[in-house]
Scaffold this motif. Sequence first.
Motif, PDB file in Angstrom:
ATOM      1  N   LEU A  50       0.832  -1.195   0.000  1.00  0.00           N
ATOM      2  CA  LEU A  50       0.000   0.000   0.000  1.00  0.00           C
ATOM      3  C   LEU A  50       0.872   1.253   0.000  1.00  0.00           C
ATOM      4  N   LEU A  51       1.911   1.257   0.817  1.00  0.00           N
ATOM      5  CA  LEU A  51       2.828   2.400   0.857  1.00  0.00           C
ATOM      6  C   LEU A  51       3.440   2.651  -0.518  1.00  0.00           C
ATOM      7  N   TYR A  52       3.895   1.584  -1.168  1.00  0.00           N
ATOM      8  CA  TYR A  52       4.538   1.727  -2.475  1.00  0.00           C
ATOM      9  C   TYR A  52       3.538   2.175  -3.540  1.00  0.00           C
ATOM     10  N   CYS A  53       2.304   1.720  -3.457  1.00  0.00           N
ATOM     11  CA  CYS A  53       1.295   2.142  -4.431  1.00  0.00           C
ATOM     12  C   CYS A  53       0.914   3.610  -4.227  1.00  0.00           C
ATOM     13  N   LEU A  54       0.817   4.043  -2.983  1.00  0.00           N
ATOM     14  CA  LEU A  54       0.453   5.431  -2.706  1.00  0.00           C
ATOM     15  C   LEU A  54       1.551   6.401  -3.128  1.00  0.00           C
ATOM     16  N   SER A  55       2.796   5.919  -3.119  1.00  0.00           N
ATOM     17  CA  SER A  55       3.919   6.768  -3.515  1.00  0.00           C
ATOM     18  C   SER A  55       4.286   6.591  -4.986  1.00  0.00           C
ATOM     19  N   ALA A  56       3.526   5.768  -5.703  1.00  0.00           N
ATOM     20  CA  ALA A  56       3.768   5.477  -7.121  1.00  0.00           C
ATOM     21  C   ALA A  56       5.096   4.781  -7.356  1.00  0.00           C
ATOM     22  N   MET A  57       5.645   4.154  -6.320  1.00  0.00           N
ATOM     23  CA  MET A  57       6.831   3.314  -6.515  1.00  0.00           C
ATOM     24  C   MET A  57       6.439   1.960  -7.088  1.00  0.00           C
ATOM     25  N   ASP A  58       5.157   1.640  -6.966  1.00  0.00           N
ATOM     26  CA  ASP A  58       4.633   0.415  -7.557  1.00  0.00           C
ATOM     27  C   ASP A  58       3.345   0.787  -8.288  1.00  0.00           C
ATOM     28  N   SER A  59       3.081   0.101  -9.378  1.00  0.00           N
ATOM     29  CA  SER A  59       1.871   0.381 -10.149  1.00  0.00           C
ATOM     30  C   SER A  59       0.662  -0.248  -9.464  1.00  0.00           C
ATOM     31  N   ILE A  60      -0.516   0.258  -9.788  1.00  0.00           N
ATOM     32  CA  ILE A  60      -1.737  -0.332  -9.254  1.00  0.00           C
ATOM     33  C   ILE A  60      -2.428  -1.116 -10.360  1.00  0.00           C
ATOM     34  N   SER A  61      -3.274  -2.054  -9.969  1.00  0.00           N
ATOM     35  CA  SER A  61      -3.975  -2.880 -10.954  1.00  0.00           C
ATOM     36  C   SER A  61      -5.256  -2.214 -11.427  1.00  0.00           C
ATOM     37  N   SER A  62      -5.935  -1.537 -10.511  1.00  0.00           N
ATOM     38  CA  SER A  62      -7.144  -0.790 -10.866  1.00  0.00           C
ATOM     39  C   SER A  62      -7.421   0.235  -9.775  1.00  0.00           C
ATOM     40  N   GLY A  63      -8.375   1.126 -10.060  1.00  0.00           N
ATOM     41  CA  GLY A  63      -8.654   2.192  -9.114  1.00  0.00           C
ATOM     42  C   GLY A  63      -7.844   3.435  -9.459  1.00  0.00           C
ATOM     43  N   GLU A  64      -7.613   4.261  -8.461  1.00  0.00           N
ATOM     44  CA  GLU A  64      -6.956   5.535  -8.720  1.00  0.00           C
ATOM     45  C   GLU A  64      -6.165   6.001  -7.502  1.00  0.00           C
ATOM     46  N   VAL A  65      -5.022   6.630  -7.761  1.00  0.00           N
ATOM     47  CA  VAL A  65      -4.244   7.304  -6.730  1.00  0.00           C
ATOM     48  C   VAL A  65      -4.008   8.728  -7.202  1.00  0.00           C
ATOM     49  N   LYS A  66      -4.362   9.690  -6.354  1.00  0.00           N
ATOM     50  CA  LYS A  66      -4.163  11.097  -6.673  1.00  0.00           C
ATOM     51  C   LYS A  66      -3.153  11.702  -5.711  1.00  0.00           C
ATOM     52  N   TYR A  67      -2.254  12.493  -6.263  1.00  0.00           N
ATOM     53  CA  TYR A  67      -1.336  13.286  -5.457  1.00  0.00           C
ATOM     54  C   TYR A  67      -1.707  14.746  -5.655  1.00  0.00           C
ATOM     55  N   GLN A  68      -2.195  15.381  -4.587  1.00  0.00           N
ATOM     56  CA  GLN A  68      -2.679  16.764  -4.675  1.00  0.00           C
ATOM     57  C   GLN A  68      -3.592  16.952  -5.882  1.00  0.00           C
ATOM     58  N   ASP A  69      -4.556  16.035  -5.993  1.00  0.00           N
ATOM     59  CA  ASP A  69      -5.586  16.049  -7.036  1.00  0.00           C
ATOM     60  C   ASP A  69      -5.057  15.751  -8.437  1.00  0.00           C
ATOM     61  N   GLN A  70      -3.793  15.352  -8.556  1.00  0.00           N
ATOM     62  CA  GLN A  70      -3.263  14.910  -9.843  1.00  0.00           C
ATOM     63  C   GLN A  70      -3.373  13.384  -9.928  1.00  0.00           C
ATOM     64  N   ARG A  71      -3.941  12.871 -10.980  1.00  0.00           N
ATOM     65  CA  ARG A  71      -4.130  11.428 -11.131  1.00  0.00           C
ATOM     66  C   ARG A  71      -2.803  10.791 -11.538  1.00  0.00           C
ATOM     67  N   ASN A  73      -1.910   7.651 -11.803  1.00  0.00           N
ATOM     68  CA  ASN A  73      -1.926   6.503 -12.705  1.00  0.00           C
ATOM     69  C   ASN A  73      -2.116   6.915 -14.159  1.00  0.00           C
ATOM     70  N   ASN A  74      -2.346   8.207 -14.407  1.00  0.00           N
ATOM     71  CA  ASN A  74      -2.421   8.708 -15.780  1.00  0.00           C
ATOM     72  C   ASN A  74      -1.124   9.378 -16.214  1.00  0.00           C
ATOM     73  N   MET A  75      -0.175   9.521 -15.295  1.00  0.00           N
ATOM     74  CA  MET A  75       1.083  10.192 -15.600  1.00  0.00           C
ATOM     75  C   MET A  75       2.081   9.223 -16.222  1.00  0.00           C
ATOM     76  N   ASN A  76       2.981   9.771 -17.042  1.00  0.00           N
ATOM     77  CA  ASN A  76       4.068   8.938 -17.536  1.00  0.00           C
ATOM     78  C   ASN A  76       5.167   8.860 -16.470  1.00  0.00           C
ATOM     79  N   GLU A  77       6.123   7.983 -16.686  1.00  0.00           N
ATOM     80  CA  GLU A  77       7.147   7.730 -15.671  1.00  0.00           C
ATOM     81  C   GLU A  77       8.023   8.956 -15.424  1.00  0.00           C
ATOM     82  N   VAL A  78       8.230   9.769 -16.430  1.00  0.00           N
ATOM     83  CA  VAL A  78       9.044  10.974 -16.256  1.00  0.00           C
ATOM     84  C   VAL A  78       8.375  11.926 -15.266  1.00  0.00           C
ATOM     85  N   ALA A  79       7.073  12.132 -15.433  1.00  0.00           N
ATOM     86  CA  ALA A  79       6.339  13.031 -14.539  1.00  0.00           C
ATOM     87  C   ALA A  79       6.283  12.478 -13.119  1.00  0.00           C
ATOM     88  N   ILE A  80       6.059  11.178 -13.001  1.00  0.00           N
ATOM     89  CA  ILE A  80       6.008  10.548 -11.680  1.00  0.00           C
ATOM     90  C   ILE A  80       7.362  10.629 -10.995  1.00  0.00           C
TER      91      ILE A  80
END
Length: 254
Positions: A50-71, A73-80
């Motif tokens: 869960l920690l790794y998914c919330l920090s985008a260190m690991d990908s998620i299978s479904s659903g959504e994670v937002k960082y300050q209202d930015q989605r 799981n829609n960002m490319n790896e450079v932005a993340i």
Amino acid sequence: MQKIITAEQLCKEYNNGSNTVKVLKNIDLEIYEGDFTVIMGSSGSGKSTLLYCLSAMDSISSGEVKYQDQRMNNMNEVAISKIRRTEMGFVFQQMNLISTLSLFENIIISGYLKKESKKTVHSNAMSLLSQVGLDTFAKRLPSEISGGQQQRVAIARALINSPKILFADEPTGALNSKSGKNILDTLSHYNNNDNQTILMVTHDLKASLRANRIIYLNDGEIEGELALDKYAAENIDMVEREKNVLNWLQGMGW
């Protein structure tokens, strides 16, 4: 309170040959600025995942994670990577300090990732080393200090870029009780004095007492949540706090 990270229906699965292992199941969770949030649960409950998914260190299978209202799981790896590098700090059970670099150099190498001036990075690094009580050891190698001291350097390294959130995965897990307390004191100091947002995974009851919010995971799902007063050693009855948290954890099946 301002939300910094939001998870909505977050699921994480791993394919194990012909089987699919569901590690996280429909997690809805909000992390707030200035909070010291702890994630607990039995071994294998999905805490670190869960920690790794919330920090985008690991990908998620479904659903959504937002960082300050930015989605995220829609960002490319450079932005993340840019967000992780400039707005997030990470502390792990294994300190991962570079053995051939001095303590000072271990910190500044992370400071340069935010493209600050050399003078600013060096000044901030020495200030952080002073704050964690290791400024006189700046030129030493990691092998020349204790494990607890190494973890304090790791915290300083994680804070060099003034992250909006600090992720900590079992930061006291490899330390003795005295060193572990020093690390918890350091984290509590930054949370109380600098309003540093912290999200920490731990299996340790003593560590959980530093939180003002505890999330309990069981089999990949959130089973419950406990709200606590902000930790302040001089103003809190720690015996009563520990008793209340332990009773709650046992009620959760810990």
